[in-house]
Design a protein around this motif. Structure first.
Motif, PDB file in Angstrom:
ATOM      1  N   GLY A 135     -57.197   5.623  47.219  1.00 44.65           N
ATOM      2  CA  GLY A 135     -56.536   4.336  47.067  1.00 44.65           C
ATOM      3  C   GLY A 135     -56.178   3.941  45.653  1.00 44.65           C
ATOM      4  N   GLY A 136     -56.549   4.752  44.674  1.00 45.00           N
ATOM      5  CA  GLY A 136     -56.195   4.413  43.303  1.00 45.00           C
ATOM      6  C   GLY A 136     -54.717   4.632  43.042  1.00 45.00           C
ATOM      7  N   GLY A 137     -54.278   4.250  41.843  1.00 37.76           N
ATOM      8  CA  GLY A 137     -52.878   4.448  41.488  1.00 37.76           C
ATOM      9  C   GLY A 137     -52.461   3.576  40.340  1.00 37.76           C
ATOM     10  N   LEU A 138     -51.144   3.504  40.150  1.00 38.01           N
ATOM     11  CA  LEU A 138     -50.548   2.699  39.093  1.00 38.01           C
ATOM     12  C   LEU A 138     -50.008   1.412  39.709  1.00 38.01           C
ATOM     13  N   VAL A 139     -50.341   0.286  39.102  1.00 36.07           N
ATOM     14  CA  VAL A 139     -49.899  -0.998  39.617  1.00 36.07           C
ATOM     15  C   VAL A 139     -49.574  -1.913  38.441  1.00 36.07           C
ATOM     16  N   GLN A 140     -48.638  -2.817  38.638  1.00 38.52           N
ATOM     17  CA  GLN A 140     -48.280  -3.768  37.590  1.00 38.52           C
ATOM     18  C   GLN A 140     -49.311  -4.892  37.502  1.00 38.52           C
ATOM     19  N   PRO A 141     -49.431  -5.523  36.347  1.00 44.52           N
ATOM     20  CA  PRO A 141     -50.333  -6.681  36.236  1.00 44.52           C
ATOM     21  C   PRO A 141     -50.005  -7.728  37.296  1.00 44.52           C
ATOM     22  N   GLY A 142     -51.071  -8.257  37.897  1.00 46.40           N
ATOM     23  CA  GLY A 142     -50.896  -9.215  38.981  1.00 46.40           C
ATOM     24  C   GLY A 142     -50.837  -8.585  40.359  1.00 46.40           C
ATOM     25  N   GLY A 143     -50.747  -7.276  40.404  1.00 41.52           N
ATOM     26  CA  GLY A 143     -50.646  -6.572  41.667  1.00 41.52           C
ATOM     27  C   GLY A 143     -51.999  -6.346  42.318  1.00 41.52           C
ATOM     28  N   SER A 144     -51.959  -5.627  43.446  1.00 41.99           N
ATOM     29  CA  SER A 144     -53.162  -5.381  44.242  1.00 41.99           C
ATOM     30  C   SER A 144     -53.293  -3.913  44.595  1.00 41.99           C
ATOM     31  N   LEU A 155     -54.697  -7.975  39.516  1.00 46.41           N
ATOM     32  CA  LEU A 155     -55.167  -6.953  38.581  1.00 46.41           C
ATOM     33  C   LEU A 155     -54.659  -7.195  37.175  1.00 46.41           C
ATOM     34  N   LYS A 156     -55.514  -6.850  36.204  1.00 45.78           N
ATOM     35  CA  LYS A 156     -55.211  -7.029  34.787  1.00 45.78           C
ATOM     36  C   LYS A 156     -55.258  -5.667  34.092  1.00 45.78           C
ATOM     37  N   PRO A 157     -54.583  -5.538  32.954  1.00 44.02           N
ATOM     38  CA  PRO A 157     -54.648  -4.261  32.223  1.00 44.02           C
ATOM     39  C   PRO A 157     -56.080  -3.832  31.913  1.00 44.02           C
ATOM     40  N   GLU A 158     -56.962  -4.797  31.685  1.00 44.32           N
ATOM     41  CA  GLU A 158     -58.360  -4.449  31.375  1.00 44.32           C
ATOM     42  C   GLU A 158     -59.135  -3.936  32.585  1.00 44.32           C
ATOM     43  N   ASP A 159     -58.532  -3.959  33.767  1.00 41.93           N
ATOM     44  CA  ASP A 159     -59.149  -3.346  34.942  1.00 41.93           C
ATOM     45  C   ASP A 159     -58.884  -1.835  34.996  1.00 41.93           C
ATOM     46  N   THR A 160     -58.051  -1.343  34.093  1.00 40.42           N
ATOM     47  CA  THR A 160     -57.747   0.083  34.062  1.00 40.42           C
ATOM     48  C   THR A 160     -59.010   0.890  33.798  1.00 40.42           C
ATOM     49  N   THR A 171     -54.764   2.354  37.216  1.00 37.23           N
ATOM     50  CA  THR A 171     -54.061   2.020  35.985  1.00 37.23           C
ATOM     51  C   THR A 171     -53.223   0.775  36.224  1.00 37.23           C
ATOM     52  N   VAL A 172     -53.466  -0.238  35.397  1.00 37.34           N
ATOM     53  CA  VAL A 172     -52.719  -1.495  35.502  1.00 37.34           C
ATOM     54  C   VAL A 172     -51.842  -1.613  34.265  1.00 37.34           C
ATOM     55  N   SER A 173     -50.550  -1.490  34.471  1.00 35.93           N
ATOM     56  CA  SER A 173     -49.631  -1.468  33.333  1.00 35.93           C
ATOM     57  C   SER A 173     -48.233  -1.839  33.796  1.00 35.93           C
ATOM     58  N   SER A 174     -47.504  -2.489  32.893  1.00 37.16           N
ATOM     59  CA  SER A 174     -46.108  -2.810  33.192  1.00 37.16           C
ATOM     60  C   SER A 174     -45.186  -1.730  32.646  1.00 37.16           C
TER      61      SER A 174
END
Length: 121
Positions: free
Chosen positions: A8-17, A85-90, A118-121
Motif C-alpha cells: 500500500g505504500g507509494g508516492l502521494v501529494q501533500p494532503g493526500g491519503s 499526509l505531510k512531507p515529514e511523513d515520508t 513518499t509525500v511530495s509535490s
C-alpha cells in the motif's frame, strides 16, 4: 516460519491519503500487539501506531487525528489509514507484531520488510 508482508505504500501529494496493509502468515497460534513503525533517512525508527488484540490503540502525537490503525484478527491483518499526509511523513513504514507460535509459549517480535511512503509535490 512467520512472515509479515506490507503493501500500500507509494508516492502521494501533500494532503493526500494512503492505506497500508500488513498480513501475517505462517505457523501462528496467537497475535497480541500489531503496529506500525516508520524510519526516515538518517533518523531512528519510531512508533506510529499500535493496536492490541482487544482493540486498545496508541498513536504517536505527530499522527493523532490524521492516521487510523485497525485490525482484522480473523485475517491476521493490520491496516493504517493515513490522511492529510505531510512531507515529514515520508519514511519506510514497517509492520510489527508480537506473535505466539504455540501454546503454551512466549511471544516474539516479528517485522515486515517495509513499504516506502513518499509525500511530495
Amino acid at each position: 516460519q512467520v512472515q509479515l508482508v506490507e503493501s500500500g505504500g507509494g508516492l502521494v501529494q501533500p494532503g493526500g491519503s494512503l492505506r497500508l496493509s500488513c498480513v501475517a502468515s505462517g505457523s501462528i497460534y496467537n497475535i497480541n500487539l500489531m503496529g506500525w513503525y516508520r524510519q526516515a533517512p538518517g533518523k531512528q525508527r519510531e512508533l506510529v501506531a499500535v493496536i492490541t488484540s482487544g482493540g486498545s490503540i496508541n498513536y504517536a502525537d505527530s499522527v493523532k487525528g490524521r492516521f487510523t490503525i485497525s485490525r482484522d484478527n480473523a485475517k491476521k491483518t493490520v491496516y493504517l489509514q493515513m490522511n492529510s499526509l505531510k512531507p515529514e511523513d515520508t519514511a519506510v513504514y514497517h509492520c510489527n507484531a508480537t506473535i505466539q507460535i504455540y501454546s503454551p509459549g512466549f511471544y516474539s517480535d516479528y517485522w515486515g520488510q517495509g513499504t516506502q511512503v513518499t509525500v511530495s509535490s
